[in-house]
Design a protein around this motif. Structure first.
Motif, PDB file in Angstrom:
ATOM      1  N   THR A 168       0.844  -1.206   0.000  1.00 19.64           N
ATOM      2  CA  THR A 168       0.000   0.000   0.000  1.00 19.64           C
ATOM      3  C   THR A 168       0.875   1.251   0.000  1.00 19.64           C
ATOM      4  OG1 THR A 168      -0.109   0.446   2.388  1.00 19.64           O
ATOM      5  CG2 THR A 168      -1.567  -1.277   1.523  1.00 19.64           C
ATOM      6  N   HIS A 172      -2.974   4.853   2.597  1.00 15.94           N
ATOM      7  CA  HIS A 172      -3.989   3.808   2.546  1.00 15.94           C
ATOM      8  C   HIS A 172      -4.520   3.519   3.939  1.00 15.94           C
ATOM      9  CE1 HIS A 172      -5.747  -0.217   1.873  1.00 15.94           C
ATOM     10  NE2 HIS A 172      -5.826   0.138   0.595  1.00 15.94           N
ATOM     11  N   HIS A 188     -11.744  -3.734  -0.166  1.00 10.82           N
ATOM     12  CA  HIS A 188     -10.617  -2.894  -0.584  1.00 10.82           C
ATOM     13  C   HIS A 188     -10.278  -3.190  -2.053  1.00 10.82           C
ATOM     14  CE1 HIS A 188      -9.472  -1.151   3.325  1.00 10.82           C
ATOM     15  NE2 HIS A 188      -9.845  -2.316   3.856  1.00 10.82           N
ATOM     16  N   ARG A 189      -9.896  -2.157  -2.772  1.00 13.34           N
ATOM     17  CA  ARG A 189      -9.538  -2.320  -4.192  1.00 13.34           C
ATOM     18  C   ARG A 189      -8.079  -2.761  -4.309  1.00 13.34           C
ATOM     19  NH1 ARG A 189     -10.421   3.126  -7.035  1.00 13.34           N
ATOM     20  NH2 ARG A 189      -9.801   1.876  -8.855  1.00 13.34           N
ATOM     21  N   TRP A 191      -5.311  -3.688  -7.043  1.00 13.44           N
ATOM     22  CA  TRP A 191      -5.068  -3.445  -8.471  1.00 13.44           C
ATOM     23  C   TRP A 191      -3.870  -4.257  -8.934  1.00 13.44           C
ATOM     24  CZ3 TRP A 191      -1.819   0.639 -11.162  1.00 13.44           C
ATOM     25  CH2 TRP A 191      -2.189   0.749 -12.516  1.00 13.44           C
ATOM     26  N   THR A 215     -11.793  -8.085  -4.164  1.00 14.32           N
ATOM     27  CA  THR A 215     -11.955  -7.323  -5.401  1.00 14.32           C
ATOM     28  C   THR A 215     -10.579  -7.073  -5.993  1.00 14.32           C
ATOM     29  OG1 THR A 215     -13.949  -6.222  -4.579  1.00 14.32           O
ATOM     30  CG2 THR A 215     -12.817  -5.204  -6.459  1.00 14.32           C
ATOM     31  N   GLU A 217      -8.692  -5.894  -9.410  1.00 11.65           N
ATOM     32  CA  GLU A 217      -8.884  -5.234 -10.692  1.00 11.65           C
ATOM     33  C   GLU A 217      -7.641  -5.415 -11.553  1.00 11.65           C
ATOM     34  OE1 GLU A 217      -9.795  -1.168  -9.921  1.00 11.65           O
ATOM     35  OE2 GLU A 217     -11.334  -1.621  -8.425  1.00 11.65           O
ATOM     36  N   ALA A 237      -6.717   4.780  -2.318  1.00  8.81           N
ATOM     37  CA  ALA A 237      -7.755   3.753  -2.420  1.00  8.81           C
ATOM     38  C   ALA A 237      -7.245   2.447  -3.019  1.00  8.81           C
ATOM     39  CB  ALA A 237      -8.918   4.270  -3.260  1.00  8.81           C
ATOM     40  N   LEU A 238      -6.023   2.432  -3.521  1.00 10.11           N
ATOM     41  CA  LEU A 238      -5.506   1.244  -4.203  1.00 10.11           C
ATOM     42  C   LEU A 238      -4.428   0.546  -3.389  1.00 10.11           C
ATOM     43  CD1 LEU A 238      -5.119   2.270  -7.966  1.00 10.11           C
ATOM     44  CD2 LEU A 238      -6.944   0.926  -6.907  1.00 10.11           C
ATOM     45  N   THR A 240      -1.997  -3.451  -3.785  1.00  7.45           N
ATOM     46  CA  THR A 240      -1.712  -4.562  -4.689  1.00  7.45           C
ATOM     47  C   THR A 240      -1.106  -5.693  -3.887  1.00  7.45           C
ATOM     48  OG1 THR A 240      -0.744  -5.147  -6.834  1.00  7.45           O
ATOM     49  CG2 THR A 240       0.656  -3.895  -5.331  1.00  7.45           C
TER      50      THR A 240
END
Length: 311
Positions: A168, A172, A188-189, A191, A215, A217, A237-238, A240
């Motif tokens: 993050t 975050h 949580h998004r 990516w 989730t 993406e 907001a992102l 990984t």
């Protein structure tokens, strides 16, 4: 050009007699004569003149002799390059910054006498085809994805379960956490633009999403790890996922956080694949090293998809 005829020519030139060359080559004198005749016919010149003292090189034979010796030296080097135990061990590690790369670097440090060729192939079909064709000796993969069993002549062993961590930026909501339960990531998004449909890692993350309601993406172009880190650092907001053993360097100002994921810890399974009939002795050395160098897979409190092969 037939190398047997070239080898016979050099033997006669060194011995000076057809009979002595025949004895050295363990063939008949008639066979030596036929080979020399065939070589002379192919070159269109006389290579020897027969005299009471034996066989003497003609001017053309003298000119050809150093090249004939070089042909035999090149042939020996070519054979040695693929002779068991003398050529480099060829291993596919998928990517230069991943866990497999770290394992091979550690193996090279432990066994500096083993010559290595490291390759990076993209998908498992390409890797398996290369193993079966003898183009590579081994590959690190997650096996076997649903509906894609390995061919019967391909062996595999699970060598490392790599924990996933959450990466993050400093703003975050989870940036200050020392660890985060996997269930808390729902909503949580996450990516991951590098996920390619149809690959092993795509199948892995599809199961992870289905199991825990996450989730993930994969939208947008994949500009590589540097662009991914920039975006995560600047977008509260992102987040990984990143393998614990993935080696990345980012600017100090990014303030990125790597947060362990727990309860359970999702682990990415790395297996070594090879052809069951591969005789390269360094392959056995690599397998023995991997059996002791990494923590045993399948630890309690971890998660991996049901289709992953057992340990």
């Amino acid at each position: 050009m037939d190398l047997d005829t070239v080898r016979t020519f050099v033997a006669v030139a060194d011995a000076g007699r057809f009979q002595e060359a025949a004895a050295e080559l363990a063939v008949t004198q008639q066979a030596v004569s036929k080979r020399i005749a065939a070589l002379e016919h192919g070159l269109g010149v006389r290579l020897f003149t027969r005299t009471p003292r034996g066989a003497e090189l003609t001017i053309d034979g003298q000119a050809f002799l150093p090249h004939a010796r070089e042909l035999l030296r090149v042939a020996e080097r070519a054979a040695a390059s693929v002779r068991t135990g003398r050529r480099a061990l060829r291993v596919d590690i998928i990517a230069s910054r991943g866990a497999a790369s770290g394992l091979m670097r550690a193996f090279h440090h432990a066994h500096p006498d083993v010559e290595l060729d490291v390759l990076m192939l993209f998908d498992i079909e390409t890797a398996v085809a290369a193993i079966r064709a003898g183009e590579i000796d081994a590959s690190f993969r997650a096996v076997a994805a649903p509906g894609r069993p390995l061919p019967e002549d391909i062996e595999s062993v699970r060598v490392l379960d790599e924990p996933l961590q959450l990466l993050t930026g400093p703003a975050h909501a989870l940036a200050g956490a020392r660890s985060v339960p996997l269930a808390e990531l729902a909503g949580h998004r996450i990516w991951m633009p590098g996920i390619v449909p149809g690959t092993e890692w795509a199948a892995y993350y599809e199961d992870l999403v289905a199991e825990f309601g996450l989730t993930i993406e994969a939208t947008g172009p994949n500009f590589g790890s540097d662009a991914l880190l920039d975006t995560v650092a600047d977008t509260p907001a992102l987040a990984t996922f990143m393998g614990e053993h993935t080696r990345l360097v980012w600017p100090a100002g990014h303030g990125l956080r790597r947060i362990p994921v727990t309860d359970p810890t999702p682990v990415y399974p790395h297996s070594l694949l090879w052809h069951r009939d591969n005789p390269h002795p360094a392959l056995a050395t690599l397998r023995a090293y991997l059996a002791t160098a990494a923590a045993a897979p399948g630890a309690a409190g971890t998660w991996s998809p049901d289709w992953v092969r057992p340990y």
